[in-house]
Every structure is written in structure tokens, then in C-alpha cells.
Design a protein around this motif. Structure first.
Motif, PDB file in Angstrom:
ATOM      1  N   LEU A 231      34.750  33.792   2.253  1.00  0.00           N
ATOM      2  CA  LEU A 231      33.129  32.656   2.900  1.00  0.00           C
ATOM      3  C   LEU A 231      32.950  33.404   3.970  1.00  0.00           C
ATOM      4  N   THR A 232      33.584  33.850   5.237  1.00  0.00           N
ATOM      5  CA  THR A 232      32.477  34.763   6.119  1.00  0.00           C
ATOM      6  C   THR A 232      31.191  35.759   5.564  1.00  0.00           C
ATOM      7  N   LEU A 233      32.082  36.399   4.250  1.00  0.00           N
ATOM      8  CA  LEU A 233      31.483  38.017   4.026  1.00  0.00           C
ATOM      9  C   LEU A 233      30.328  37.100   2.388  1.00  0.00           C
TER      10      LEU A 233
ATOM     11  N   ALA B  52      26.373  38.504   4.038  1.00  0.00           N
ATOM     12  CA  ALA B  52      25.714  38.536   1.766  1.00  0.00           C
ATOM     13  C   ALA B  52      24.381  37.762   1.830  1.00  0.00           C
ATOM     14  N   ILE B  53      24.500  36.528   1.787  1.00  0.00           N
ATOM     15  CA  ILE B  53      23.764  35.834   1.763  1.00  0.00           C
ATOM     16  C   ILE B  53      22.412  35.268   3.218  1.00  0.00           C
TER      17      ILE B  53
ATOM     18  N   ALA C  58      26.403  41.262  12.440  1.00  0.00           N
ATOM     19  CA  ALA C  58      27.777  41.138  13.162  1.00  0.00           C
ATOM     20  C   ALA C  58      27.473  40.024  13.746  1.00  0.00           C
ATOM     21  N   ARG C  59      26.805  39.072  14.099  1.00  0.00           N
ATOM     22  CA  ARG C  59      26.195  37.822  14.335  1.00  0.00           C
ATOM     23  C   ARG C  59      26.896  36.714  13.118  1.00  0.00           C
ATOM     24  N   ALA C  60      26.410  37.069  12.634  1.00  0.00           N
ATOM     25  CA  ALA C  60      26.908  36.017  11.436  1.00  0.00           C
ATOM     26  C   ALA C  60      28.314  36.063  10.460  1.00  0.00           C
ATOM     27  N   MET C  61      28.860  37.359  10.867  1.00  0.00           N
ATOM     28  CA  MET C  61      30.122  36.891  11.152  1.00  0.00           C
ATOM     29  C   MET C  61      30.646  36.636  11.923  1.00  0.00           C
ATOM     30  N   GLY C  62      30.339  36.455  12.685  1.00  0.00           N
ATOM     31  CA  GLY C  62      30.763  36.178  13.868  1.00  0.00           C
ATOM     32  C   GLY C  62      30.741  34.291  14.877  1.00  0.00           C
ATOM     33  N   GLU C  63      29.521  34.358  14.066  1.00  0.00           N
ATOM     34  CA  GLU C  63      29.048  32.746  14.462  1.00  0.00           C
ATOM     35  C   GLU C  63      29.783  31.931  14.666  1.00  0.00           C
ATOM     36  N   PHE C  64      29.997  31.072  16.106  1.00  0.00           N
ATOM     37  CA  PHE C  64      31.315  30.121  15.687  1.00  0.00           C
ATOM     38  C   PHE C  64      30.598  28.579  15.530  1.00  0.00           C
ATOM     39  N   GLY C  65      30.078  28.569  16.871  1.00  0.00           N
ATOM     40  CA  GLY C  65      29.046  26.859  17.497  1.00  0.00           C
ATOM     41  C   GLY C  65      28.151  26.582  16.561  1.00  0.00           C
ATOM     42  N   ALA C  66      26.969  26.915  15.893  1.00  0.00           N
ATOM     43  CA  ALA C  66      26.439  26.140  15.005  1.00  0.00           C
ATOM     44  C   ALA C  66      26.722  26.587  13.933  1.00  0.00           C
TER      45      ALA C  66
END
Lengths: 256, 281
Positions: free
Chosen positions: B63-65, B69-70, B207-215
Motif C-alpha cells: 500500500l505504501t509503495l 507511486a500515485i 521520502a515524505r510520501a512513504m513516511g507520512e503518519f499523521g494525515a
């Protein structure tokens, strides 16, 4: 086929850059726009090139309403003060650019483009430097690449913005002679912006002395020199060379 | 004794400052990173491998990848469009647009997530019509992508706006006067000049897209094996006292980040000359 500029005015954020400028340039003439910085000469040049649009007034060239022709269709060869060469392209690619971006049915064959580029490199005396990148050239060489690139599109008019502004005095003089000779050969209507009255008077068939968005005097160099019409023109003719000295730091460095 | 350069400080001061710098980097960067990996491997490599093979973990990685990718290509396009408009044209409201681009940086990611819940959630503005049309946005992939796109929007634009402003409009004007169309100018003149900045922007954005937690946490609903991304899965496992699993997924995230950085350094090293030629600063 002459260039007719009629009461052109242009404001930038309420600061008037052009205040109703009119002039007629015969086909094939070499016109210099001279004046101190902020006098509106570059703005007028950019209007002719389609990079800027006047608030009012009209421009006609070769029986066309010039302001209605989009910049990319004007075939006005523009040479920028800082050359604006494409840094990531070789000299050849730079010169060929205007030909390669043409729509397929108008684009010359690849061989023809190569031949034209060679021809132009010879014309601007840069044979053998086609494979170099702009940052591997001297200022004077870059200037000539910029000119060759503008000439490649077979321009209907040539527009030069302080073409020698960034060069030292010696190169300046050489290029000046060369540019005049080139003009004789090609016969393209040329408008040329400079703050250096020496340069203007040495090169041009016609000079327009500009100040604060107006043309103070327009005529042949001999006429203007013989009978300056306004106190500004008289003073500009007198103080011109000294002014130049302060705006050519590189030339001064050469002597220190 | 050798004489010091005028700008060189006393040796003791130099050694002291260097030690402080190394200490800070070690304590706050390297040590935690090492802990992540050592915790993951604390029960041996087999245990970590088992944790990775677990279906929920694999689903989280996928899901993260997929989200990255989108979201990353979308933001690359948005970022280029926005910086092109801001750097190369004058228009009313330009300052406002610049501020707007920074908005995702300045508001809390949790709030960014909540915005989408308020708009697209069941109780939200479009809740009823979306339900009637049988479209699921919140607690599903579209919501996660939207939240990620929002949070990572500024990265590409922030990287490109100063670069493109600095490069000015001369080359574009030259291209136009030579007869190039807007698209040709963009493709042959603007894009080659910004490609390195664009690459950095895209890497950071990724990097941020894969690591984003809060939102993502707010819009995902934490459905295991379905809407849990890697950072969310790390939290779930950690709260379940499954430390090996949590740290293994965390290690994969860290590895992705490290690979990104190594890639960036390699490219910088390989194309150093070209970067120097196209950057003016």
C-alpha cells in the motif's frame, strides 16, 4: 516594408516606461536607440520583438499589424543583453534551435540544418566551435553565437539589446566593425539598443535619442550631432563618453 | 610551531567543536537508526524475516509503495506547473498562490487529514452523495492518496520556485522569439534547466510520501491488511508489543530512505559537472 511605430505608450505598475513614441524606420535601415538607463529603449525593443505589449499605440511592419503577430511568428531575431544562450545545448544545437522547433512541414531536412549551422558558424567566425557548450566560450564568442542563432531563422528584423554591454572595450570595437559589415551584407532592418552614444553614432544609419520614455530627437547621426534639438540631447552628446566609463567596469579593470 | 591561517581557530577549539558536532550526529541520528535495525534483529534474522512475510506487513508495504507511486508523480506535475506559473509569469494573486503552496507545511498533518474526513467522510459535505454513488474515499485508498498528496505538495514546488526564479525568463523569451511553442520551450529549454532541482524535489517528496503518519492516520481507518500503510502498521505492531515486527517494518522504511539518499548522492557525484553548469549558484 518599413517599420512604423505610432504613439506607443507603456506603463509598468504606474511607472511610465514609454510615453507616446513614434518613429518610422525604412526597410533595411540600422537604427540605434540611445539613452540613459530607464529611458524606455529596451521596452520599445521588447515590444518590437513581441515580448512586451504596449498599453496604447500601434506598430506596423511589412504591411502587417505587428502587434497582432504573436512573438513566435514574428521571425524577429532577438539578441539579449546577457545572450540567453541555452546553457545545456552545444553551440550547434543553440544555432539550430529555431529551425528544429519548426512544425514538421516547414522544418528543413536534417542535412540542410547541419549545412545552415555550418554556414552561420563561418559567418560569425566560429568555425570548429560547434561542439562546445556556451560556458566554454568567451564573452565575445557567446555574443556571436547569440547572433548566429537569431540569424538562423532568417529574421525579418534583427533586434539587439545592448549587444556589447558585457564585453571589454577592445572586443567591443572589433565586434562593432564586424556587425556593421554584417548588416551591409544581409540588409535586415536592425534595431539596436545602447547607452553608449559613441557606439550608436559609429554604427547606425539613424539614431533615436530617448529620455524618460520619449524620443528627444530622431535623425541621422550627422544631423543630430550638427543640430541637437533639445538641451537634453546637447548635454547627452557632450557627457556621453564619460558616462560610459562608469558603466564599463570590465574595461576599467583592464587598465588597473 | 606552524603558523595558523588568519581564519583558523585554536586547535583545542577546533577539536572541541568537531567533537560536539560528531557527538550530536551520533546521538540524535546514527544511534536511533542503529537501534531500529538492532531491535529488528534482536531475535535473529529469521524472526525479522517471518515478520516481513506476515500478510498484513506485506499488504502495508504494498500500500505504501502504491500510494507513493500515485502521489509522487501527481505532485511532480503539480509542482512543475505551479513553479512554472510563479517563476515565469506575472499575474494577480501570485503572492497568495505562493503562500498557499506552503500551507501544507504550516498546518498540522492531523488537521490536513481531518479536512478530508470533513469533506468526504460519511458525515461530511459530500458524504451522502458519495455513499449513494457507492464511492469510498475515506478509510480507503483514495483518501490516503489525497492526504498524502496534500501533505507532500510543497516539496517539488519549494525546490523549483527559487531555482526557476533565479534562472529568469531570458532563455524562454529567446526560445519564443526563435519560434518555439510554449510546450517546446518547456520541454527543450525549461525542463533541462530544472531537472536536478526536480529530481531532489521528487526524492524528498517520495521520502515524505512513504513516511507520512499523521494525515494518513486520520483518513485510513487503520484496517489491517487493507488501509494500513507502513508507518501506521509500525504503530499498530508496537502497541501490540510486537517489537520485532514493528522494528522490522521500521527498518524497511529506514532502508527506503537510505536508498533514496544514496541515490541522490550518487547522481550528484556522477553529474557534478553538469549540475555546476546549469546551476548559477
Amino acid at each position: 516594408m518599413s517599420l512604423v511605430v505610432d504613439s506607443v505608450a507603456k506603463c509598468f505598475e504606474r511607472f511610465p516606461a514609454l510615453n507616446g513614441v513614434s518613429l518610422t524606420v525604412p526597410q533595411g535601415a540600422f537604427l540605434a536607440l540611445v539613452g540613459p538607463s530607464g529611458s524606455g529603449k529596451t521596452t520599445l525593443l521588447r515590444i518590437l520583438g513581441g515580448l512586451e505589449f504596449p498599453d496604447s499605440g500601434s506598430v506596423h511592419f511589412a504591411d502587417l499589424n505587428w502587434l497582432e503577430v504573436p512573438a513566435r511568428q514574428r521571425r524577429a531575431g532577438f539578441v539579449f543583453q546577457q545572450y540567453a544562450l541555452f546553457k545545456h545545448m552545444t553551440v550547434e544545437k543553440n544555432i539550430a534551435f529555431g529551425l528544429t522547433v519548426r512544425p514538421r512541414h516547414e522544418r528543413p531536412a536534417r542535412k540542410e540544418i547541419v549545412r545552415r549551422v555550418e554556414e552561420l558558424l563561418t559567418l560569425v567566425q566560429l568555425e570548429g566551435l560547434g561542439k562546445r557548450y556556451p560556458n566554454q566560450l568567451s564573452g565575445g564568442q557567446r555574443q556571436r553565437v547569440a547572433l548566429a542563432r537569431a540569424l538562423a531563422i532568417e529574421p525579418r528584423m534583427l533586434l539587439l539589446d545592448e549587444p556589447f554591454g558585457a564585453l571589454d572595450a577592445k572586443v567591443r570595437k572589433e565586434l562593432r566593425v564586424w556587425l556593421r559589415a554584417l548588416h551591409e551584407k544581409m540588409g535586415i532592418t536592425t534595431v539596436f539598443v545602447t547607452h553608449d552614444q559613441d557606439e550608436a553614432f559609429a554604427l547606425a544609419d539613424l539614431v533615436a535619442i530617448m529620455n524618460a520614455g520619449r524620443i528627444e530627437q530622431y535623425g541621422t547621426p550627422a544631423d543630430v550631432r550638427r543640430s541637437p534639438k533639445t538641451p537634453f540631447v546637447a548635454e547627452f552628446l557632450e557627457t556621453g563618453p564619460q558616462q560610459n566609463a562608469t558603466v564599463q567596469p570590465r574595461a576599467l579593470n583592464g587598465h588597473s | 610551531m606552524r603558523r595558523r591561517y588568519p581564519t583558523q581557530d585554536h586547535p583545542l577549539l577546533r577539536i572541541g567543536l568537531t567533537a560536539v558536532a560528531v557527538g550530536v550526529i551520533g546521538l540524535f541520528l546514527l544511534f536511533p537508526l542503529a537501534t531500529v535495525f538492532s531491535e529488528a534483529l534482536s531475535k535473529g534474522i529469521a524472526a525479522a524475516w517471518e515478520a516481513l512475510k506476515e500478510p498484513d506487513a506485506r499488504s502495508a508495504i504494498r500500500l505504501t509503495l502504491l500510494v507513493a507511486a500515485i502521489a509522487v508523480p501527481l505532485n511532480a506535475v503539480f509542482g512543475i506547473a505551479a513553479s512554472w506559473a510563479i517563476a515565469k509569469f506575472d499575474f494577480r494573486g501570485k503572492q497568495f498562490l505562493t503562500t498557499l503552496i506552503d500551507l501544507p507545511f504550516s498546518i498540522s498533518p492531523v488537521v490536513s487529514g481531518l479536512i478530508y474526513v470533513l469533506i468526504f467522510g460519511l458525515q461530511g459535505w459530500f458524504g451522502d452523495s458519495l455513499r449513494d454513488a457507492n464511492i469510498k474515499i475515506i478509510f480507503a485508498l483514495p483518501g490516503i492518496v489525497l492526504a498524502t498528496v496534500f501533505v507532500t505538495f510543497p516539496f517539488v514546488a519549494r525546490e523549483l520556485i527559487p531555482l526557476m526564479t533565479d534562472q529568469g525568463r531570458d532563455e524562454e523569451e529567446a526560445a519564443t522569439s526563435l519560434g518555439a511553442s510554449g510546450w517546446q520551450t518547456f520541454l527543450h529549454v525549461t525542463l533541462p534547466n530544472i531537472k536536478w532541482g526536480l529530481l531532489y524535489g521528487v526524492l524528498l517528496c517520495n521520502a515524505r510520501a512513504m513516511g507520512e503518519f499523521g494525515a494518513v492516520s486520520v483518513v485510513s481507518g487503520h484496517i489491517r491488511g487493507l488501509t494500513n500503510t507502513m508507518p501506521l502498521h509500525v504503530e499498530v505492531l508496537y502497541n501490540d508489543y510486537q517489537y520485532v515486527g514493528a522494528f522490522t517494518i521500521a527498518s524497511v522504511l529506514a532502508l527506503l530512505a537510505i536508498v533514496t539518499l544514496v541515490l541522490k548522492s550518487l547522481l550528484e557525484w556522477r553529474y557534478a559537472d553538469e549540475i555546476a553548469a546549469t546551476h548559477r549558484h
